[in-house]
Design an enzyme around this catalytic site. Structure first.
Site, PDB file in Angstrom:
ATOM      1  N   LYS A  78      -1.667   2.688  13.150  1.00 47.70           N
ATOM      2  CA  LYS A  78      -0.501   3.316  13.756  1.00 47.70           C
ATOM      3  C   LYS A  78       0.290   4.069  12.675  1.00 47.70           C
ATOM      4  O   LYS A  78       0.401   3.590  11.537  1.00 47.70           O
ATOM      5  CB  LYS A  78       0.360   2.224  14.397  1.00 47.70           C
ATOM      6  CG  LYS A  78       1.520   2.671  15.263  1.00 47.70           C
ATOM      7  CD  LYS A  78       2.137   1.435  15.882  1.00 47.70           C
ATOM      8  CE  LYS A  78       3.269   1.741  16.844  1.00 47.70           C
ATOM      9  NZ  LYS A  78       3.771   0.487  17.479  1.00 47.70           N
ATOM     10  N   SER A 153       4.370   0.686  22.226  1.00 44.75           N
ATOM     11  CA  SER A 153       4.435   1.980  21.553  1.00 44.75           C
ATOM     12  C   SER A 153       3.135   2.353  20.830  1.00 44.75           C
ATOM     13  O   SER A 153       2.966   3.492  20.395  1.00 44.75           O
ATOM     14  CB  SER A 153       5.586   1.988  20.530  1.00 44.75           C
ATOM     15  OG  SER A 153       5.383   1.022  19.509  1.00 44.75           O
ATOM     16  N   SER A 177       4.547  -4.023  21.794  1.00 45.36           N
ATOM     17  CA  SER A 177       3.862  -2.756  21.549  1.00 45.36           C
ATOM     18  C   SER A 177       2.391  -2.859  21.190  1.00 45.36           C
ATOM     19  O   SER A 177       1.708  -1.835  21.116  1.00 45.36           O
ATOM     20  CB  SER A 177       4.597  -1.976  20.452  1.00 45.36           C
ATOM     21  OG  SER A 177       5.840  -1.523  20.934  1.00 45.36           O
TER      22      SER A 177
END
Length: 458
Positions: A78, A153, A177
């Site tokens: 990420k 996310s 997330s």
């Protein structure tokens, strides 16, 4: 490279390397090509470094000396993790400075021989459970010609695994997330306890809630990644588990969609039929935590405001996704006494849950519903906020209490969208959780096999 009946997992690639059906360089070139073709999934591609790493790995495999079980396995992280020479964008256009060091977690994986393909997309600042991003694009998944979100996310991290670009990724989890996109995409996602890994070199959102973990296809893969990231200073007291529980009263009152509820009930039946005892136990801490968040507020919002306070009070806020900007700007409304109360209650509720569980793990659905349509989520600000609250509702409990959690795919709805089962433990009991998840995974996976016929995933 991938057979129709095999998941694109670490174990699948290991087998291919051993049997010399393909090399780490073959796999890396495939991953790089796909990463470049999916700009809404990858914010940055580390092509030069990946090819060098893959070449070294290929040589090791040729000589029969792989560095570890992850040697040659491509992965992505990420875009909150620092990588030397690359910007940590946080899913935003406001952060372009190149990092001068690499996150210890990423470094540990590279040193194990894993090949870093690049950085994955996310909700801006990791501040939503839906995975929308107006700057880099929004990853979606298609079922019956309809576009559904992948969840956030860590939207790009989940999408990269779902699209078989890489077999695993690293995400972060502040309120859900990792677990939410894993749920929406039919993947296995592990939220580690906050102190399990070295979390330096990662852009913060809410420092007392932020943690990380891998997303992959199976618990075996999660275990392999965890074994590289986790370096215990002493032997754990023991990873044996003393059982599984769920709270029927709590689950019954949840506004689950009918397919999610059915999948949860079928999971309980499948476990019982497999000889895994699952006891109905009242866990009042779950209700108390949800009530606290609803009536007082979310600790993560308060800390997110403090993290980005300097940005909120400048005209740069106009360059932020409006859906994120409006939430950030509204996150500074609690008086100091209530903020202090949230910190105090967290410790008390953690102890209360520990007493109720008595060493056992607990089950609940990971999310209230399957993945919503992108068109539904983007219909209006009100629709976004409603879907965001629904997405985060169940995972916020474990985040507030620092419960390690593993999302396991446990079925499909009538459109072929995945449902998910969440198994959680008390903070610090990650080893017991992973061991138990591995034990129950076959029974849960059998539900997927039974339901897979007729699903149309396009």
């Amino acid at each position: 490279m991938k057979s129709s009946d095999s998941k694109y997992s670490i174990c699948f690639l290991q087998k291919g390397f051993r049997e010399k059906r393909f090399t780490p360089m073959d796999v890396t070139q495939h991953a790089l090509k796909e990463a470049r073709a999916h700009s809404q999934i990858f914010t940055q591609v580390c092509e030069k470094e990946a090819l060098l790493q893959a070449n070294e790995s290929t040589q090791r495999w040729r000589h029969g000396t792989p560095a570890s079980e992850l040697d040659g396995i491509p992965f992505a992280v990420k875009d909150l993790f620092d990588i030397k020479g690359y910007a940590t964008t946080r899913g935003s256009t406001l952060y372009s400075a190149l990092s001068d060091s690499t996150s210890p977690q990423v470094l540990a994986l590279i040193e194990s021989g894993a090949v870093l393909i690049g950085k994955t997309n996310l909700s801006e600042f990791a501040y939503s459970g839906l995975g929308l991003n107006p700057h880099f694009g929004t990853p979606t998944q298609t079922y019956n010609d309809n576009a559904y979100i992948t969840g956030g996310s860590s939207c790009g991290s989940a999408a990269a695994v779902l699209e078989n670009i890489v077999p695993f990724t690293l995400g972060t989890d502040t309120a859900g997330s990792i677990r939410i996109p894993s749920s929406y995409c039919g993947l296995v996602g592990f939220r580690a306890s906050r102190k399990r890994y070295d979390n330096r070199g990662i852009a913060p959102l809410s420092p007392s809630l932020d943690t990380t973990g891998p997303i992959g296809h199976c618990v075996d893969d999660i275990l392999l990644v965890d074994s590289v990231l986790y370096s215990p200073t002493e032997q754990p007291a023991g990873s044996s588990h003393s059982g599984l529980v769920f709270d029927a009263q709590f689950c019954q009152q949840l506004p689950l969609d009918c397919d999610t509820r059915r999948a949860f009930d079928l999971s309980l039946d499948a476990l019982q039929n497999a000889g895994v005892a699952v006891e109905d136990v009242r866990l009042s801490t779950l209700d108390a935590t949800l009530d606290l968040i609803k009536n007082i507020g979310w600790l993560g919002s308060i800390e997110a405001y403090l993290t980005y306070e300097d940005l909120v009070n400048t005209d740069k806020l106009g360059q932020v996704d409006p859906l994120v900007a409006q939430r950030l700007a509204a996150s500074n409304q609690l008086p100091a006494t209530q903020i202090s109360y949230l910190y105090q209650q967290r410790e008390k509720l953690q102890q209360r849950l520990s007493n109720e569980l008595a060493g056992r793990a607990f089950l609940m659905p990971t999310t209230l519903t399957t993945a919503p349509l992108l068109s539904q989520v983007t219909q209006s600000v009100e629709s976004f906020n409603e879907h965001n609250i629904n997405a985060l509702r169940l995972t916020m409990i474990g985040s507030y209490l620092d419960c390690p959690g593993i999302a396991l795919p446990n079925g499909y709805n009538s459109n072929g969208l995945p449902t998910s089962l969440l198994i959680s433990q008390c903070s610090g009991n990650d080893d017991a959780l992973i061991s138990l998840a591995k034990t129950i995974e076959p029974a849960i996976a059998s539900l997927l096999i039974k339901q897979s016929k007729g699903n149309n995933h396009g």
